[in-house]
Design a protein around this motif. Sequence first.
Motif, PDB file in Angstrom:
ATOM      1  N   ARG A   2       0.815  -1.206   0.000  1.00 29.24           N
ATOM      2  CA  ARG A   2       0.000   0.000   0.000  1.00 29.24           C
ATOM      3  C   ARG A   2       0.857   1.268   0.000  1.00 29.24           C
ATOM      4  N   GLY A   3       1.950   1.270   0.775  1.00 25.18           N
ATOM      5  CA  GLY A   3       2.822   2.428   0.818  1.00 25.18           C
ATOM      6  C   GLY A   3       3.420   2.740  -0.539  1.00 25.18           C
ATOM      7  N   VAL A   4       3.756   1.696  -1.309  1.00 22.39           N
ATOM      8  CA  VAL A   4       4.313   1.894  -2.635  1.00 22.39           C
ATOM      9  C   VAL A   4       3.300   2.537  -3.559  1.00 22.39           C
ATOM     10  N   VAL A   5       2.046   2.081  -3.482  1.00 25.86           N
ATOM     11  CA  VAL A   5       0.986   2.642  -4.308  1.00 25.86           C
ATOM     12  C   VAL A   5       0.766   4.123  -3.987  1.00 25.86           C
ATOM     13  N   VAL A   6       0.719   4.427  -2.706  1.00 23.04           N
ATOM     14  CA  VAL A   6       0.540   5.811  -2.283  1.00 23.04           C
ATOM     15  C   VAL A   6       1.670   6.681  -2.830  1.00 23.04           C
ATOM     16  N   LEU A  40       2.887  15.155   3.541  1.00 24.20           N
ATOM     17  CA  LEU A  40       2.645  14.732   4.920  1.00 24.20           C
ATOM     18  C   LEU A  40       1.146  14.581   5.181  1.00 24.20           C
ATOM     19  N   ARG A  41       0.351  15.508   4.652  1.00 23.94           N
ATOM     20  CA  ARG A  41      -1.105  15.419   4.817  1.00 23.94           C
ATOM     21  C   ARG A  41      -1.643  14.180   4.089  1.00 23.94           C
ATOM     22  N   TRP A  42      -1.162  13.983   2.886  1.00 28.14           N
ATOM     23  CA  TRP A  42      -1.612  12.858   2.063  1.00 28.14           C
ATOM     24  C   TRP A  42      -1.250  11.522   2.695  1.00 28.14           C
ATOM     25  N   SER A  43      -0.040  11.430   3.194  1.00 22.57           N
ATOM     26  CA  SER A  43       0.430  10.140   3.726  1.00 22.57           C
ATOM     27  C   SER A  43      -0.265   9.752   5.021  1.00 22.57           C
ATOM     28  N   SER A  44      -0.805  10.765   5.741  1.00 21.41           N
ATOM     29  CA  SER A  44      -1.457  10.466   7.012  1.00 21.41           C
ATOM     30  C   SER A  44      -2.990  10.514   6.922  1.00 21.41           C
ATOM     31  N   ALA A  45      -3.522  10.821   5.742  1.00 18.86           N
ATOM     32  CA  ALA A  45      -4.968  10.980   5.594  1.00 18.86           C
ATOM     33  C   ALA A  45      -5.658   9.643   5.372  1.00 18.86           C
TER      34      ALA A  45
END
Length: 299
Positions: A2-6, A40-45
């Motif tokens: 999932r982290g790779v996709v993000v 940062l907002r995107w990764s924690s949303a």
Amino acid sequence: MRGVVVDEVFEHHRDLLFSVAYRMLGTAADAEDAVQDAWLRWSSADRSGVAEPKAYLVRITTNLALDRLRSTRAQRESYVGPWLPEPMLTSPDVAEDVERAESVSMAMLVVLETLSPLERAVFVLHEVFGFPYTEIARSLDRSEPSVRQLGTRARKHVEARRPRFESDRRERREAVERFLAAALGGDINELMAILAPDVTLWTDGGGKVRAALRVIEGADKVGRLLAGVTRHEFRGVHPTDLRIERAELNGVPGLVLYNRTEPFATVTVDLDERGRIGAIHMVANPDKLQALAAGRTVS
């Protein structure tokens, strides 16, 4: 996984986000900060309900840029000397597109500085990137009628102040070459021949290096100042020892002046309807040359 996709989703839109933020803020450093904060907002949303990542990311970046723009306006009001945007290398696709090149030009970014933050956001998103008013209204948490009003007011303001004459790339390149030859030769007569009577000279030193503390107006004053400057050393380098490179800067042909290995000034010009130089923008503030030295481009 999932982290790779993000990461892939964000990276796919990173250049767009930087381009929006740069047109909003006028400096690469502030634009990069806005994009980093957006990450940062995107990764924690919680993205489970995000149907359109592009619109979502542009909304985040725009609002972060708005916050930053509001906080920097007071700083710019106390800026030492004329404030100019940070010069940026532009990619070939921008240079060949007249409208996109104009949207990132020094002249346009100077005009955008005179808009309110909200007017600037609406103008950039609608006029430059083509976002519909309905989407901009959602991004700014404003009603669509109010956003349309902001857009109309911003467009009229820009139209009244933007350069009125378009010139092709060949004309600009030839003007830059003539300007360079006349300035380096200290030829006041040649300078006067290529300058428009109402030419303006903007020199941004930011109080860090020697530069005029106000915009110089008129061919006589500008010509004599330039002819005088090119007879003396600047930051330890005589004009005849300068290394000068041609480059695409903010959508137009320009010059990068190097002090040995580091860039220490950029020059771009605007032309009037007769092909004479109507405005000269020179940036020498070292804080505004870091992105250029790093080869950062805006698209």
